[in-house]
Design a protein around this motif. Sequence first.
Motif, PDB file in Angstrom:
ATOM      1  N   ALA A 196       0.831  -1.203   0.000  1.00  0.00           N
ATOM      2  CA  ALA A 196       0.000   0.000   0.000  1.00  0.00           C
ATOM      3  C   ALA A 196       0.867   1.254   0.000  1.00  0.00           C
ATOM      4  N   TYR A 197       0.471   2.216  -0.825  1.00  0.00           N
ATOM      5  CA  TYR A 197       1.188   3.491  -0.919  1.00  0.00           C
ATOM      6  C   TYR A 197       0.173   4.635  -0.951  1.00  0.00           C
ATOM      7  N   ASN A 198       0.325   5.587  -0.045  1.00  0.00           N
ATOM      8  CA  ASN A 198      -0.532   6.776   0.001  1.00  0.00           C
ATOM      9  C   ASN A 198       0.331   8.024  -0.116  1.00  0.00           C
ATOM     10  N   SER A 199      -0.222   9.066  -0.700  1.00  0.00           N
ATOM     11  CA  SER A 199       0.472  10.346  -0.790  1.00  0.00           C
ATOM     12  C   SER A 199      -0.546  11.467  -0.635  1.00  0.00           C
ATOM     13  N   TYR A 200      -0.197  12.492   0.163  1.00  0.00           N
ATOM     14  CA  TYR A 200      -1.112  13.605   0.431  1.00  0.00           C
ATOM     15  C   TYR A 200      -0.357  14.923   0.365  1.00  0.00           C
ATOM     16  N   GLU A 201      -0.916  15.879  -0.367  1.00  0.00           N
ATOM     17  CA  GLU A 201      -0.321  17.206  -0.517  1.00  0.00           C
ATOM     18  C   GLU A 201      -1.395  18.261  -0.284  1.00  0.00           C
ATOM     19  N   GLY A 202      -1.099  19.242   0.568  1.00  0.00           N
ATOM     20  CA  GLY A 202      -2.030  20.332   0.819  1.00  0.00           C
ATOM     21  C   GLY A 202      -1.296  21.658   0.878  1.00  0.00           C
ATOM     22  N   SER A 203      -1.901  22.705   0.325  1.00  0.00           N
ATOM     23  CA  SER A 203      -1.275  24.032   0.338  1.00  0.00           C
ATOM     24  C   SER A 203      -2.339  25.115   0.302  1.00  0.00           C
ATOM     25  N   MET A 204      -1.925  26.329   0.637  1.00  0.00           N
ATOM     26  CA  MET A 204      -2.806  27.491   0.545  1.00  0.00           C
ATOM     27  C   MET A 204      -1.985  28.678   0.052  1.00  0.00           C
ATOM     28  N   LYS A 205      -2.680  29.628  -0.550  1.00  0.00           N
ATOM     29  CA  LYS A 205      -2.008  30.846  -1.007  1.00  0.00           C
ATOM     30  C   LYS A 205      -2.955  32.027  -0.862  1.00  0.00           C
ATOM     31  N   LEU A 226       0.933  23.177   3.559  1.00  0.00           N
ATOM     32  CA  LEU A 226       0.296  22.672   4.765  1.00  0.00           C
ATOM     33  C   LEU A 226       0.690  21.244   5.100  1.00  0.00           C
ATOM     34  N   LEU A 227       0.856  20.420   4.049  1.00  0.00           N
ATOM     35  CA  LEU A 227       1.117  19.004   4.302  1.00  0.00           C
ATOM     36  C   LEU A 227       1.766  18.358   3.093  1.00  0.00           C
ATOM     37  N   SER A 228       2.780  17.526   3.353  1.00  0.00           N
ATOM     38  CA  SER A 228       3.375  16.664   2.346  1.00  0.00           C
ATOM     39  C   SER A 228       3.743  15.357   3.040  1.00  0.00           C
ATOM     40  N   CYS A 229       2.942  14.318   2.788  1.00  0.00           N
ATOM     41  CA  CYS A 229       3.096  13.080   3.547  1.00  0.00           C
ATOM     42  C   CYS A 229       2.950  11.874   2.635  1.00  0.00           C
ATOM     43  N   GLU A 230       3.814  10.886   2.821  1.00  0.00           N
ATOM     44  CA  GLU A 230       3.702   9.597   2.161  1.00  0.00           C
ATOM     45  C   GLU A 230       3.563   8.512   3.216  1.00  0.00           C
ATOM     46  N   GLN A 231       2.789   7.481   2.894  1.00  0.00           N
ATOM     47  CA  GLN A 231       2.581   6.362   3.813  1.00  0.00           C
ATOM     48  C   GLN A 231       2.752   5.052   3.050  1.00  0.00           C
ATOM     49  N   THR A 232       3.374   4.085   3.675  1.00  0.00           N
ATOM     50  CA  THR A 232       3.562   2.775   3.046  1.00  0.00           C
ATOM     51  C   THR A 232       3.281   1.670   4.050  1.00  0.00           C
TER      52      THR A 232
END
Length: 432
Positions: A196-205, A226-232
């Motif tokens: 399993a591989y997950n990736s999450y990216e969040g930002s604001m401007k 705001l967020l840069s995350c990977e999960q395995t």
Amino acid sequence: MRIKNFLPFFASAAFAGGLMHNTNQSADFVRNFAQDASTTNSAVYYNPAGTAFADDGLYISTHMQTVWQTREIETDKFGDYEGKSFVPVMPSLLVNWHHKNFALSSGFFIIGGGGEAKFHDGLPLIDQFLSGTIQKQAAANPRLSQIMSAYKITDPTKLYEAEFTGKQYVYAWQIGASYRIHEMFSAFLGLRVNYAYNSYEGSMKASDLTLKLNNENLNKMLTKDLLSCEQTGWGFTPIASIGFHYKKFSAGIKYEHNTSIEMENETDQIDDAVAKFLPQFVDGEKSDNDLPAILSIGVSYAWLDWLRTGLGYHHYFDKFADYPQGKDSDLDGDEHEIVFGVEMDVIPQLTISASVQRTMYGLADEYLSDLSFVTNSWSVGGGLAFRFTDYLQAQIGYMETIYEDYNKNDNGVKKTYDRTSHNIAFGLDFKI
């Protein structure tokens, strides 16, 4: 605002099946959902014991799907939001080698997730969180409060633009063996390895309105990642199946055991406020991300030499799985599915098919959120298969899922959830 439902939302990116499973693993399925009693090469996934009823030889199927989906949220306070997901290529490979009463089969699948979901305008929950944070900052920062008052900004969401992207893939390799115990009965044991591989990216401007204010400190405060995350994580799925085949009638039963998967974070960036609000994304944190056990039962019957029908039932044991942040406890019950399909040989070389699927989840308000929602649905599918020779077949199929609206009141905000989903599948089947 609650975002504890975050992970399952992206897990359902391209599903035809359970909350966490992807069951559309072949063009056969897309054009005819009733594959649970299959004795063709689609049986490698749907009815593994059925592989023992093949003629001697090596069978190879290479299939590809293209999937596009939308997720829509209508609110009475923040407007409407839409997220889009597109999977240009979702491959699957099914292989079966049969000799006398014995068969050895294997397959590669994307068993969960299967795409990237993008929200270019954010989400209601994100806006609730960010606007609430800005209001707290304004209360503690006289300069910010003065700016908002001077420009009559009562809605903090006008000050920024938020974007969120998430994706999840669960890659799976399956291997097993089946044996025809009797002329009419067969059995299968196998194992699936899941990565399993997950990736999450969040930002604001800062929004165009904020940029016009020409305040460097305000622009800097509102423009950040705001967020840069990977999960395995890894998991293993034991599989058992029994099959029956006699003349025009076939039946199959398959049980997939619960797959325990523990995900571990590798977080490159997380805003301090986000880390406090969403501690499950802090670097090194672990979370459960199981694939629940499945029991599938199916029958098929050839009424005429050119006309066949199939019926299937699927039970997903969601309440016995461990979902992220304990979301399994928020469900009212397990999921159930019923499928029906019909196939007709127009000419000996050409088969057309059509099918319908009813999916009913054990949903509750506590389970659904802006970042995690799927609703009861009807799916329809159809397509054709053309046999060029006894050793080569091509397939094409299309399916569409029609979701029911789901209404809920979330902390005083009225919301309506809806989705759309479309699949096109192509496949080539070889016998060597």
